[in-house]
Each structure stands twice: as C-alpha cells, then as structure tokens.
Write an enzyme that holds these catalytic residues in place. Structure first.
Site, PDB file in Angstrom:
ATOM      1  N   ASN A   1      34.953   9.055 -28.006  1.00 40.79           N
ATOM      2  CA  ASN A   1      36.371   9.611 -27.467  1.00 40.79           C
ATOM      3  C   ASN A   1      36.457   9.282 -26.082  1.00 40.79           C
ATOM      4  O   ASN A   1      35.817  10.022 -25.058  1.00 40.79           O
ATOM      5  CB  ASN A   1      36.030  11.249 -27.831  1.00 40.79           C
ATOM      6  CG  ASN A   1      37.459  11.871 -26.967  1.00 40.79           C
ATOM      7  OD1 ASN A   1      38.324  11.246 -26.895  1.00 40.79           O
ATOM      8  ND2 ASN A   1      37.384  13.210 -26.889  1.00 40.79           N
ATOM      9  N   TRP A   2      37.386   8.390 -25.617  1.00 43.17           N
ATOM     10  CA  TRP A   2      37.352   7.791 -24.503  1.00 43.17           C
ATOM     11  C   TRP A   2      38.433   8.682 -23.839  1.00 43.17           C
ATOM     12  O   TRP A   2      38.472   8.441 -22.425  1.00 43.17           O
ATOM     13  CB  TRP A   2      38.180   6.273 -24.753  1.00 43.17           C
ATOM     14  CG  TRP A   2      37.170   5.158 -24.953  1.00 43.17           C
ATOM     15  CD1 TRP A   2      35.948   5.375 -25.324  1.00 43.17           C
ATOM     16  CD2 TRP A   2      37.448   3.828 -24.810  1.00 43.17           C
ATOM     17  NE1 TRP A   2      35.460   4.265 -25.686  1.00 43.17           N
ATOM     18  CE2 TRP A   2      36.493   3.229 -25.187  1.00 43.17           C
ATOM     19  CE3 TRP A   2      38.525   3.044 -24.428  1.00 43.17           C
ATOM     20  CZ2 TRP A   2      36.319   1.990 -25.105  1.00 43.17           C
ATOM     21  CZ3 TRP A   2      38.605   1.615 -24.296  1.00 43.17           C
ATOM     22  CH2 TRP A   2      37.361   0.999 -24.694  1.00 43.17           C
ATOM     23  N   LYS A   3      38.928   9.768 -24.213  1.00 46.96           N
ATOM     24  CA  LYS A   3      39.993  10.393 -23.461  1.00 46.96           C
ATOM     25  C   LYS A   3      40.883   9.423 -22.947  1.00 46.96           C
ATOM     26  O   LYS A   3      41.411   8.158 -23.332  1.00 46.96           O
ATOM     27  CB  LYS A   3      39.260  11.414 -22.513  1.00 46.96           C
ATOM     28  CG  LYS A   3      38.321  12.101 -23.269  1.00 46.96           C
ATOM     29  CD  LYS A   3      37.606  13.282 -22.469  1.00 46.96           C
ATOM     30  CE  LYS A   3      36.280  13.849 -23.209  1.00 46.96           C
ATOM     31  NZ  LYS A   3      35.870  14.850 -22.661  1.00 46.96           N
TER      32      LYS A   3
ATOM     33  N   GLY B   1      31.618  17.547 -20.453  1.00 44.32           N
ATOM     34  CA  GLY B   1      31.480  16.874 -19.362  1.00 44.32           C
ATOM     35  C   GLY B   1      30.792  17.528 -17.903  1.00 44.32           C
ATOM     36  O   GLY B   1      31.144  17.126 -16.817  1.00 44.32           O
TER      37      GLY B   1
ATOM     38  N   GLU C   1      40.235  20.417 -24.758  1.00 42.98           N
ATOM     39  CA  GLU C   1      41.120  19.931 -23.525  1.00 42.98           C
ATOM     40  C   GLU C   1      42.524  20.032 -24.025  1.00 42.98           C
ATOM     41  O   GLU C   1      43.466  20.380 -23.040  1.00 42.98           O
ATOM     42  CB  GLU C   1      40.836  18.277 -23.264  1.00 42.98           C
ATOM     43  CG  GLU C   1      39.502  18.353 -22.287  1.00 42.98           C
ATOM     44  CD  GLU C   1      38.607  17.159 -22.366  1.00 42.98           C
ATOM     45  OE1 GLU C   1      39.192  16.099 -22.773  1.00 42.98           O
ATOM     46  OE2 GLU C   1      37.639  17.100 -21.986  1.00 42.98           O
TER      47      GLU C   1
ATOM     48  N   SER D   1      28.367  16.579 -23.525  1.00 45.58           N
ATOM     49  CA  SER D   1      27.290  16.093 -22.626  1.00 45.58           C
ATOM     50  C   SER D   1      26.177  15.316 -23.412  1.00 45.58           C
ATOM     51  O   SER D   1      25.249  15.239 -22.688  1.00 45.58           O
ATOM     52  CB  SER D   1      26.930  16.992 -21.747  1.00 45.58           C
ATOM     53  OG  SER D   1      27.542  17.406 -20.795  1.00 45.58           O
TER      54      SER D   1
ATOM     55  N   GLY E   1      31.936  11.758 -25.277  1.00 42.14           N
ATOM     56  CA  GLY E   1      32.929  11.361 -24.182  1.00 42.14           C
ATOM     57  C   GLY E   1      32.709  10.489 -23.222  1.00 42.14           C
ATOM     58  O   GLY E   1      32.779   9.074 -23.226  1.00 42.14           O
ATOM     59  N   GLY E   2      32.274  11.050 -22.166  1.00 41.57           N
ATOM     60  CA  GLY E   2      32.019  10.107 -20.873  1.00 41.57           C
ATOM     61  C   GLY E   2      31.070   8.935 -21.263  1.00 41.57           C
ATOM     62  O   GLY E   2      31.051   7.894 -20.461  1.00 41.57           O
TER      63      GLY E   2
ATOM     64  N   HIS F   1      41.045  19.578 -30.141  1.00 40.97           N
ATOM     65  CA  HIS F   1      39.851  19.442 -28.927  1.00 40.97           C
ATOM     66  C   HIS F   1      40.129  20.593 -27.681  1.00 40.97           C
ATOM     67  O   HIS F   1      41.465  20.745 -27.352  1.00 40.97           O
ATOM     68  CB  HIS F   1      40.272  18.056 -28.394  1.00 40.97           C
ATOM     69  CG  HIS F   1      39.005  17.636 -27.589  1.00 40.97           C
ATOM     70  ND1 HIS F   1      39.019  17.928 -26.132  1.00 40.97           N
ATOM     71  CD2 HIS F   1      38.096  17.018 -27.344  1.00 40.97           C
ATOM     72  CE1 HIS F   1      37.599  17.725 -25.429  1.00 40.97           C
ATOM     73  NE2 HIS F   1      37.122  16.827 -26.233  1.00 40.97           N
TER      74      HIS F   1
ATOM     75  N   GLU G   1      31.867  21.828 -30.329  1.00 41.30           N
ATOM     76  CA  GLU G   1      31.799  21.406 -29.134  1.00 41.30           C
ATOM     77  C   GLU G   1      31.995  22.575 -27.878  1.00 41.30           C
ATOM     78  O   GLU G   1      33.131  23.033 -27.452  1.00 41.30           O
ATOM     79  CB  GLU G   1      32.889  20.279 -28.525  1.00 41.30           C
ATOM     80  CG  GLU G   1      32.915  19.020 -29.386  1.00 41.30           C
ATOM     81  CD  GLU G   1      33.726  17.693 -28.458  1.00 41.30           C
ATOM     82  OE1 GLU G   1      33.016  16.975 -28.193  1.00 41.30           O
ATOM     83  OE2 GLU G   1      34.959  18.060 -28.380  1.00 41.30           O
TER      84      GLU G   1
HETATM   85  P1  PGA Z   1      31.587  14.508 -23.145  1.00 40.29           P
HETATM   86  O1  PGA Z   1      33.083  14.971 -23.619  1.00 40.29           O
HETATM   87  O2  PGA Z   1      30.561  13.705 -23.807  1.00 40.29           O
HETATM   88  O3  PGA Z   1      32.114  13.793 -21.718  1.00 40.29           O
HETATM   89  O4  PGA Z   1      30.831  15.828 -22.425  1.00 40.29           O
HETATM   90  C1  PGA Z   1      32.642  15.321 -24.975  1.00 40.29           C
HETATM   91  C2  PGA Z   1      34.221  15.669 -25.652  1.00 40.29           C
HETATM   92  O5  PGA Z   1      34.902  15.964 -25.047  1.00 40.29           O
HETATM   93  O6  PGA Z   1      34.531  14.896 -26.818  1.00 40.29           O
END
Ligand code: PGA
Length: 261
Positions: free
Chosen positions: A15-17, A180, A104, A219, A240-241, A102, A174
């Site tokens: 998930n690149w966001k 993050g 966010e 994370s 994500g990151g 999600h 999640e």
């Molecule tokens: P993260 O994000 O790996 O950067 O913690 C995961 C996500 O929000 O899907």
C-alpha cells in the site's frame, strides 16, 4: 490427498499511500515480478490510482503473480462526486482489489461505517475484491474496547453473502496505533484478534460457506515480516512504509518467500 493448509499461498499487499512516482512504479514492477514467480507468495501492488493503468500495461506481458489493487474507491458508482473514482473505473484500469475503510480514510477523511458499507457494495458489484480494514485506536485499546470497535466495523459485512462475488472477501486487522509507528502488534495479539474476527464472521453470516482471507497490517518491516507471515491465522500482510522502495520491498518479499518455503 488434501492440501496441507500450513503450506497454502499467502500474500503481500504493498500500500503505497501518497508516495512513489511514475518511474518508481515501473522500477518496482521490474524488481518484483521475478520474485512473484518463485515460492508461495502472491504480490499485490496498490499504487496511487493515477498510475494504475501504467502499472497494468507494464504487467500485461508478465505471466506473473503480481496483481493490482486500489487504495480507495468511491462510495457511489457514478454521478456528481467531484474527485472520486468509481469501482468499475478502477477495475477497467486493471485493479482486482480495493482497500475499504483504511484508518487513514476513516480518521483524516471522515469516512463512516455507512460509507464503508456503500463502498463494499460498489466493489462487489464491479467485481473488485474488497479488503476491509479494521482496527482500534490506542485510546480504544487502552480502554479495553478493541473487541467492541472491531465488531462494529465488521458490521458492514452482515448479509454480504447475498452478493454472489463475496467469495473473494479479505479482512485486514490494522490496529491504528501500529500504523507507521514502528510498533507492530505482537504475534499473540494478532492470533487472538484474527481468531475473534473469524468467529464473529461465522456469527454474522452463519448460513454461508465463505471464508474471508485475513491479513495483518501495521509497521510490518524486514525485521518482523517473516515471523508474522508464518502465523497460522495470517493469510497475508498489508505493508505501507516498507513497501515503496523496490529494493527494500524485494528484500522483505524474499524473507517472506523463505518463511513460506
Ligand atoms: P505501515 O502502514 O506499514 O506504514 O505501518 C500499513 C498500512 O497503513 O496499510
């Protein structure tokens, strides 16, 4: 002979966001497609929607297990919703999956369970497999409300069986406090929560024989990915990151492939 369930294929979703660039989509696909042809790991890229078609045309020549998903989808099929992208449009651009709910989106963009429910219906109608994200905040966890919050968020799945394409349903646990932050949930907590999700699903849709695939996200990194994917309850990881840089993501995927070997 029945297949050994502990040897089943698992998945890594990137998930690149709001990260990456057009060129990095191509570099990522070049690096990742050979990995997707080894081992028991399926790889799904969720780039910013603008690059979906670019990624799709790049993948078209590869008989590989890299597929595409969207990070978000409109809660309506079409109409006067400036700035939105519909499920059918995403499917036409090459997406096979879409994140819905999600944290966010819930926290920053004010998405409610009702909107998540509409998004679920739009995905299923367009043939996109929804990846429903659920998770509690730090305050909710500390107040002992995790179970209540997850059940409320899972409520959007009630009656989902009436939609014929519900067979490809995914649920990602999640915890908001882990996204993050560098603080992944412990394997014990993940096992307990995923078992709870499974039994709650069975109660919501007792009459159907569909088993959603269960993911963990928050994370995930090279340091913990192999031990998390090895958990029996986990069908895959939402990353994500650690998924944006092609070389780092390739290292992470190699560790997953080794863990699944
Ligand atoms: P993260 O994000 O790996 O950067 O913690 C995961 C996500 O929000 O899907």
């Amino acid at each position: 002979m029945t297949a050994d369930p502990s040897r089943r294929r698992k998945v890594m979703i990137a998930n690149w966001k709001l990260n990456g660039c057009a060129e990095s989509v191509e570099a990522w696909i070049e690096t990742m497609t050979p990995l997707a042809e080894e081992g028991r790991l399926d790889i799904i890229l969720m780039p910013p929607a603008l690059w979906m078609e670019r990624a799709w045309s790049r993948l078209a020549g590869h008989p590989s297990r890299v597929t595409l998903g969207a990070q978000n989808v409109a809660a309506w099929e079409q109409g006067a919703y400036t700035g939105e992208i519909g499920a059918t449009m995403l499917a036409e651009a090459g997406a096979r999956y879409a994140l819905i709910g999600h944290s966010e989106r819930r926290r920053i963009f004010g998405e409610t369970d009702e909107m998540v429910s509409r998004k679920l219906a739009c995905c299923l109608a367009a043939g996109l497999s929804p990846v429903l994200c659920i998770g509690e905040t730090e305050n909710e966890r500390d107040a002992g409300e995790t179970d209540r919050v997850l059940k409320r968020q899972l409520g959007v799945l009630e009656g989902v069986a009436s939609l014929s394409s519900a067979s490809a349903l995914w649920i990602a646990y999640e915890p908001v406090w882990s996204i993050g932050t560098g603080q992944a949930a412990t394997p014990d907590l993940i096992e307990v929560v995923l078992a709870g999700i499974r039994s709650h699903w069975a109660g919501l849709n007792a009459t159907i024989d569909i088993q959603p695939r269960l993911l963990y996200g928050g994370s995930v990194s090279l340091a913990n990915a192999a031990s998390l994917i090895a958990l029996e309850a986990v069908d895959g990881l939402l990353v994500g990151g650690s998924s944006v840089d092609p070389e780092s993501c390739a290292d992470l995927c190699r560790s997953l492939i080794r863990a699944l070997d």
